[in-house]
Design an enzyme around this catalytic site. Structure first.
Site, PDB file in Angstrom:
ATOM      1  N   CYS A   1      10.368   9.920  -0.431  1.00  0.00           N
ATOM      2  CA  CYS A   1      11.149   9.967  -1.425  1.00  0.00           C
ATOM      3  C   CYS A   1      11.501  11.394  -2.518  1.00  0.00           C
ATOM      4  O   CYS A   1      12.769  11.509  -3.198  1.00  0.00           O
ATOM      5  CB  CYS A   1      10.138   8.930  -2.970  1.00  0.00           C
ATOM      6  SG  CYS A   1      10.055   7.618  -2.854  1.00  0.00           S
TER       7      CYS A   1
ATOM      8  N   HIS B   1      13.512  11.048 -10.688  1.00  0.00           N
ATOM      9  CA  HIS B   1      13.301  10.105  -8.640  1.00  0.00           C
ATOM     10  C   HIS B   1      12.967   8.780 -10.009  1.00  0.00           C
ATOM     11  O   HIS B   1      11.876   8.879 -10.772  1.00  0.00           O
ATOM     12  CB  HIS B   1      12.497  10.755  -8.553  1.00  0.00           C
ATOM     13  CG  HIS B   1      11.699   9.527  -7.322  1.00  0.00           C
ATOM     14  ND1 HIS B   1      13.147   9.046  -6.672  1.00  0.00           N
ATOM     15  CD2 HIS B   1      10.766   9.316  -7.233  1.00  0.00           C
ATOM     16  CE1 HIS B   1      12.077   8.003  -5.645  1.00  0.00           C
ATOM     17  NE2 HIS B   1      10.996   8.089  -6.121  1.00  0.00           N
TER      18      HIS B   1
ATOM     19  N   ASN C   1      13.274   1.423  -6.868  1.00  0.00           N
ATOM     20  CA  ASN C   1      13.074   2.534  -5.765  1.00  0.00           C
ATOM     21  C   ASN C   1      13.514   2.927  -5.039  1.00  0.00           C
ATOM     22  O   ASN C   1      12.888   2.150  -4.033  1.00  0.00           O
ATOM     23  CB  ASN C   1      11.629   2.808  -5.897  1.00  0.00           C
ATOM     24  CG  ASN C   1      11.332   3.927  -5.737  1.00  0.00           C
ATOM     25  OD1 ASN C   1      12.294   4.675  -5.018  1.00  0.00           O
ATOM     26  ND2 ASN C   1       9.870   4.907  -4.967  1.00  0.00           N
TER      27      ASN C   1
HETATM   28  N1  ACO Z   1       3.190  -8.920 -10.428  1.00  0.00           N
HETATM   29  C1  ACO Z   1       1.630  -9.207 -10.968  1.00  0.00           C
HETATM   30  N2  ACO Z   1       0.876  -8.420 -10.480  1.00  0.00           N
HETATM   31  C2  ACO Z   1       0.504  -7.956 -10.138  1.00  0.00           C
HETATM   32  C3  ACO Z   1       1.701  -7.152  -9.524  1.00  0.00           C
HETATM   33  C4  ACO Z   1       2.822  -8.137  -9.219  1.00  0.00           C
HETATM   34  N3  ACO Z   1       3.976  -7.456  -8.443  1.00  0.00           N
HETATM   35  N4  ACO Z   1       1.581  -6.012  -8.374  1.00  0.00           N
HETATM   36  C5  ACO Z   1      -0.092  -6.194  -8.721  1.00  0.00           C
HETATM   37  N5  ACO Z   1      -0.658  -6.393  -9.358  1.00  0.00           N
HETATM   38  C6  ACO Z   1      -1.620  -6.621 -10.113  1.00  0.00           C
HETATM   39  C7  ACO Z   1      -2.640  -5.855  -9.526  1.00  0.00           C
HETATM   40  O1  ACO Z   1      -3.289  -6.857  -8.663  1.00  0.00           O
HETATM   41  C8  ACO Z   1      -3.752  -5.534 -10.781  1.00  0.00           C
HETATM   42  O2  ACO Z   1      -4.810  -6.932 -10.570  1.00  0.00           O
HETATM   43  P1  ACO Z   1      -6.436  -7.001 -11.033  1.00  0.00           P
HETATM   44  O3  ACO Z   1      -6.713  -6.370 -11.830  1.00  0.00           O
HETATM   45  O4  ACO Z   1      -6.592  -7.919 -10.808  1.00  0.00           O
HETATM   46  O5  ACO Z   1      -6.621  -6.180  -9.501  1.00  0.00           O
HETATM   47  C9  ACO Z   1      -3.093  -5.681 -11.572  1.00  0.00           C
HETATM   48  O6  ACO Z   1      -2.222  -6.215 -11.519  1.00  0.00           O
HETATM   49  C10 ACO Z   1      -2.786  -4.292 -12.413  1.00  0.00           C
HETATM   50  O7  ACO Z   1      -2.844  -3.212 -10.920  1.00  0.00           O
HETATM   51  P2  ACO Z   1      -2.634  -1.926 -11.470  1.00  0.00           P
HETATM   52  O8  ACO Z   1      -2.698  -1.342 -10.300  1.00  0.00           O
HETATM   53  O9  ACO Z   1      -3.787  -1.191 -12.789  1.00  0.00           O
HETATM   54  O10 ACO Z   1      -1.572  -1.989 -12.125  1.00  0.00           O
HETATM   55  P3  ACO Z   1      -1.004  -0.677 -12.354  1.00  0.00           P
HETATM   56  O11 ACO Z   1      -0.310  -0.272 -14.627  1.00  0.00           O
HETATM   57  O12 ACO Z   1      -0.886   0.650 -12.017  1.00  0.00           O
HETATM   58  O13 ACO Z   1       0.522  -0.517 -12.165  1.00  0.00           O
HETATM   59  C11 ACO Z   1       2.199   0.418  -9.757  1.00  0.00           C
HETATM   60  C12 ACO Z   1       0.695  -0.979 -10.942  1.00  0.00           C
HETATM   61  C13 ACO Z   1       3.348  -0.135 -10.636  1.00  0.00           C
HETATM   62  C14 ACO Z   1       2.226   0.277  -8.324  1.00  0.00           C
HETATM   63  C15 ACO Z   1       2.082   2.030 -10.617  1.00  0.00           C
HETATM   64  O14 ACO Z   1       0.509   2.080 -10.002  1.00  0.00           O
HETATM   65  C16 ACO Z   1       2.235   3.051  -9.989  1.00  0.00           C
HETATM   66  O15 ACO Z   1       3.949   2.197  -9.939  1.00  0.00           O
HETATM   67  N6  ACO Z   1       2.784   3.611  -9.735  1.00  0.00           N
HETATM   68  C17 ACO Z   1       3.163   4.515  -8.539  1.00  0.00           C
HETATM   69  C18 ACO Z   1       3.445   4.084  -7.356  1.00  0.00           C
HETATM   70  C19 ACO Z   1       5.058   4.501  -7.145  1.00  0.00           C
HETATM   71  O16 ACO Z   1       5.580   5.731  -7.853  1.00  0.00           O
HETATM   72  N7  ACO Z   1       5.609   4.732  -5.394  1.00  0.00           N
HETATM   73  C20 ACO Z   1       6.883   5.595  -5.208  1.00  0.00           C
HETATM   74  C21 ACO Z   1       5.482   6.747  -4.292  1.00  0.00           C
HETATM   75  S1  ACO Z   1       7.473   7.166  -3.724  1.00  0.00           S
HETATM   76  C22 ACO Z   1       7.666   6.788  -1.650  1.00  0.00           C
HETATM   77  O17 ACO Z   1       7.985   7.874  -1.789  1.00  0.00           O
HETATM   78  C23 ACO Z   1       7.906   5.442  -1.416  1.00  0.00           C
END
Ligand code: ACO
Length: 310
Positions: free
Chosen positions: A112, A235, A265
């Site tokens: 990214c 980003h 994203n």
């Molecule tokens: N729908 C419903 N529930 C979900 C989903 C979904 N799509 N995805 C995950 N959950 C659940 C999980 O299983 C978890 O359940 P559990 O507690 O029973 O295990 C719960 O939701 C909470 O998960 P968290 O990890 O605490 O959620 P968080 O608030 O951290 O959000 C997210 C997750 C959105 C992925 C966040 O961590 C994030 O944005 N991280 C950065 C990701 C990012 O920017 N990636 C791109 C990088 S750029 C590149 O180079 C590709």
């Protein structure tokens, strides 16, 4: 020589996939996706459309906007983690299609952050006087490397492309300062084998810290302060990460680009796609101080302070 953005364009696939569509495909909800990420819908490219097709369309618009022809290009850099195939590069594929006979061409792999790596590299060639016009494209068909059974990642990404021409600009305009960085020890948090695999929480922590720090660092290098910033283009990975960067710069909400709700994203394409959106909305004006900042797999990051205009 000052180097800046002298032309810009983008391509977005027509097909819209909403959070409600995803609800029918996996165990997720519109409410969860919106509140955790800010995403409402994303674009998904057709089977027949490849990354190079999107890169080409965005490039044509950027060349038109720059008022130059493909023959004027000295170098083509395409930032992508979803090339059509490992080689030839997407850059070589579009070099041929554009008819950019004079241009050298290569892809950049920095996930990214790829677009930041691309424009900073292009800026060096232009500033040194070695090259005049460098095409930089961020293009991704992430839908082809997404595991549609993994709700942790499948809801986050979208397809699209954005392109700029980096060329000489007048005194006081263009790239003022930049920062690039990498930390390979974090590679385990975000990678692709067959599909994208991610430790969301670790990436989130890294991104919140790095986005804010990089913004402050480029301002310091430029001898500018937070109050000088007219517009922040982060980003578009997660609205909560973007908000953290905005708060670090103490900017009001209307001074940050937010397109994630419409496009998700799009990795290396998200920053140029967002710039086009803001230009269309009249939010970026000649002479504005723009800060762009990105992070991604690698882990990698990059930021630029740029004075908008030719
Ligand atoms: N729908 C419903 N529930 C979900 C989903 C979904 N799509 N995805 C995950 N959950 C659940 C999980 O299983 C978890 O359940 P559990 O507690 O029973 O295990 C719960 O939701 C909470 O998960 P968290 O990890 O605490 O959620 P968080 O608030 O951290 O959000 C997210 C997750 C959105 C992925 C966040 O961590 C994030 O944005 N991280 C950065 C990701 C990012 O920017 N990636 C791109 C990088 S750029 C590149 O180079 C590709």
């Amino acid at each position: 020589m000052n180097a800046g953005i002298i032309g810009i364009g983008r391509y977005l696939p027509e097909k819209i996939l909403t959070n409600h569509d995803l609800e029918k495909m996996m165990d997720t909800s519109d409410e969860w996706i919106r509140t955790r990420t800010g995403i409402e819908e994303r674009r998904i490219a057709d089977e027949k459309i490849n990354t190079s097709d999107m890169a080409y369309e965005a490039a044509v618009k950027a060349l038109e906007d720059a008022n130059i022809t493909a023959e004027d290009l000295d170098l083509i850099l395409v930032a992508t983690v979803t090339p059509d195939r490992p080689f030839p590069s997407v850059a070589c594929i579009i070099q041929e299609r554009l008819g950019a006979r004079k241009a050298a061409a290569m892809d950049i792999s920095a996930a990214c952050s790829g677009f930041m790596y691309g424009i900073i590299t292009a800026g060096q060639f232009v500033q040194s006087g070695s090259y005049k016009n460098v095409l930089v494209v961020g293009a991704e068909k992430l839908s082809k490397i997404m595991d549609w059974k993994d709700r942790n990642t499948a809801v986050l990404f979208g397809d699209g492309a954005g392109a700029v021409v980096i060329g000489p600009v007048s005194e006081g305009k263009g790239i003022i300062s930049f920062e690039l960085g990498a930390d390979g020890s974090g590679g385990k948090y975000l990678y692709q084998d067959e599909y994208i695999s991610m430790n969301g929480r670790e990436v989130f922590k890294f991104a919140v810290r790095q986005m804010g720090e990089s913004c402050i660092n480029v301002l310091e290098k430029a001898g500018l302060s937070k109050s000088d910033v007219d517009f922040l283009i982060p980003h578009q990975a997660n609205v909560r990460i973007m908000e953290a960067a905005r708060e670090r710069l103490e900017l009001p909400i209307e001074k940050m680009s937010k397109t994630i709700h419409k496009y998700g994203n799009t990795s290396a394409a998200s920053i140029p796609i967002s710039i086009v959106e803001e230009l269309k909305a009249g939010k970026i004006k000649d002479g504005d101080l723009i800060v762009m900042v990105g992070f991604g797999g690698g882990l990698t990051w990059g930021a630029i302070a740029l004075r908008w205009g030719r």
